[in-house]
Design an enzyme around this catalytic site. Structure first.
Site, PDB file in Angstrom:
ATOM      1  N   LYS A 101       0.103   4.212  -0.327  1.00 18.29           N
ATOM      2  CA  LYS A 101      -0.587   5.411   0.176  1.00 18.29           C
ATOM      3  C   LYS A 101      -0.358   6.560  -0.817  1.00 18.29           C
ATOM      4  CE  LYS A 101      -0.277   3.415   4.701  1.00 18.29           C
ATOM      5  NZ  LYS A 101      -0.246   3.580   6.139  1.00 18.29           N
ATOM      6  N   HIS A 160      -9.711   1.193   4.819  1.00 16.07           N
ATOM      7  CA  HIS A 160      -8.425   1.401   5.492  1.00 16.07           C
ATOM      8  C   HIS A 160      -8.609   2.390   6.649  1.00 16.07           C
ATOM      9  CE1 HIS A 160      -4.346   2.749   6.274  1.00 16.07           C
ATOM     10  NE2 HIS A 160      -3.965   1.605   5.761  1.00 16.07           N
ATOM     11  N   GLU A 213      -6.999   4.842   7.586  1.00 11.71           N
ATOM     12  CA  GLU A 213      -6.825   6.263   7.232  1.00 11.71           C
ATOM     13  C   GLU A 213      -8.084   6.807   6.547  1.00 11.71           C
ATOM     14  OE1 GLU A 213      -3.059   5.682   5.295  1.00 11.71           O
ATOM     15  OE2 GLU A 213      -2.190   5.286   7.263  1.00 11.71           O
ATOM     16  N   SER A 259       3.069  -1.661  10.669  1.00  8.89           N
ATOM     17  CA  SER A 259       4.514  -1.628  10.933  1.00  8.89           C
ATOM     18  C   SER A 259       5.206  -2.961  10.660  1.00  8.89           C
ATOM     19  CB  SER A 259       4.792  -1.145  12.362  1.00  8.89           C
ATOM     20  OG  SER A 259       4.337   0.189  12.525  1.00  8.89           O
ATOM     21  N   GLY A 273       1.999   2.698  10.904  1.00  7.12           N
ATOM     22  CA  GLY A 273       2.922   3.809  10.729  1.00  7.12           C
ATOM     23  C   GLY A 273       3.576   4.270  12.017  1.00  7.12           C
ATOM     24  N   GLU A 319      -5.654  -4.785  10.843  1.00 10.23           N
ATOM     25  CA  GLU A 319      -4.668  -3.715  11.001  1.00 10.23           C
ATOM     26  C   GLU A 319      -4.982  -2.912  12.260  1.00 10.23           C
ATOM     27  OE1 GLU A 319      -2.553  -2.740   7.126  1.00 10.23           O
ATOM     28  OE2 GLU A 319      -4.274  -1.421   7.236  1.00 10.23           O
ATOM     29  N   ASN A 328       0.864  -1.179   0.000  1.00 11.93           N
ATOM     30  CA  ASN A 328       0.000   0.000   0.000  1.00 11.93           C
ATOM     31  C   ASN A 328       0.901   1.229   0.000  1.00 11.93           C
ATOM     32  OD1 ASN A 328      -1.804   2.041   0.479  1.00 11.93           O
ATOM     33  ND2 ASN A 328      -2.354   1.392   2.559  1.00 11.93           N
TER      34      ASN A 328
HETATM   35  P1  PGA Z   1       2.517   0.625   7.855  1.00  9.64           P
HETATM   36  O1  PGA Z   1       1.077   0.769   7.164  1.00  9.64           O
HETATM   37  O2  PGA Z   1       3.102  -0.673   7.340  1.00  9.64           O
HETATM   38  O3  PGA Z   1       3.276   1.819   7.395  1.00  9.64           O
HETATM   39  O4  PGA Z   1       2.286   0.587   9.322  1.00  9.64           O
HETATM   40  C1  PGA Z   1       0.238  -0.347   7.016  1.00  9.64           C
HETATM   41  C2  PGA Z   1      -1.035   0.077   6.357  1.00  9.64           C
HETATM   42  O5  PGA Z   1      -1.478   1.219   6.594  1.00  9.64           O
HETATM   43  O6  PGA Z   1      -1.641  -0.686   5.598  1.00  9.64           O
END
Ligand code: PGA
Length: 249
Positions: free
Chosen positions: A10, A90, A92, A208, A169, A163, A8
């Site tokens: 983003k 997601h 976000e 992460s 993140g 998640e 992903n």
């Molecule tokens: P990250 O994001 O690996 O940077 O924690 C995972 C995600 O948002 O799918």
């Protein structure tokens, strides 16, 4: 293939460039898991052109077939552009843009109806996690139930990504053991609320994930793959995560 490693990006492009990134992934030895790369919408056609083994995904998908919905891209358009996957719900999208379960369910239903595999993200925030596993279970079950209802309980073509919001993140990942006990709860919610779904609905972990923690998550997490954000922007790190899943080292 019932295992997945999904990048992903983003709202980013890998520093090494799209061509270089795709070359590294396409030239790596094949393994028993599907690689999916989800760039910003705009780059989907470019990735599709370069992809041979890799599948291309979108980071979201419209909740209506067509019409006056500024800023949305429909599932049919994504399929037309060559995408095979669409991430929906997601954290976000839920947290920053206020998307709720009902909207996420509509997005998911249209993705599946149009032949895309929907990657449904669910996860708890830190206050829920700190309240203990029963509260986490309640939260995740209610996300599964709400989306299943909104999507008319259509289970085919869905991959679930667990998640935890507190792990995205942040550099703080869930341990393999914690993921395993949570995934067991998600599986029972899926069986309960999507009775038509097979017990084999893949469940991925995201939050992460790095080449350093992939070993514990694979050995103990009872998962079918990963949804990777930050570490997916470096093709070699992403590949190391893939290698960790397929047991190639
Ligand atoms: P990250 O994001 O690996 O940077 O924690 C995972 C995600 O948002 O799918």
């Amino acid at each position: 293939m019932n295992r997945y490693v999904i990048a992903n990006w983003k709202m980013n492009v890998p520093p090494e460039g799209i061509g270089g990134y795709m070359d590294v992934l396409e030239n790596a030895p094949a393994g028993d898991a599907q690689v999916v790369v989800a760039p910003p919408f705009l780059y989907i056609p470019e990735l599709v052109k370069k992809a041979r083994r890799i599948a291309v995904g979108a980071q979201n998908c419209g909740d209506r077939k067509s019409g006056a919905f500024t800023g949305e891209v429909s599932a049919a358009m994504l399929r037309d552009a060559g995408a095979w996957f669409a991430i929906v719900g997601h954290s976000e999208r839920r947290g920053v843009y206020g998307e709720g379960d009902e909207l996420v369910g509509r997005r998911m239903a249209l993705a599946v109806e149009n032949g895309l595999t929907a990657v449904l993200c669910i996860g708890e925030d830190l206050s829920v996690r700190d309240a203990g596993l029963p509260r986490v279970t309640e939260h995740l079950s209610s996300q599964v139930r709400a989306v299943a209802q909104a999507a008319d309980a259509r289970p085919g073509g869905v991959v679930i990504a667990y998640e935890p919001v507190w792990a995205i993140g942040t550099g703080r990942n869930a341990s393999g053991a914690m993921v395993a006990e949570t995934v067991a709860q998600i599986r029972s919610a899926v069986t309960q609320f999507w009775p038509a779904s097979r017990a084999t609905t893949p469940i991925l972990y995201g939050g992460s994930v790095t080449p350093d923690n992939v070993g514990d998550l694979v050995a103990n997490g009872n998962i079918d793959g990963f949804l990777v954000g930050g570490a997916s922007l470096d093709s070699r790190k992403f590949l190391a995560i893939y290698d960790g899943l397929v047991g190639r080292k």
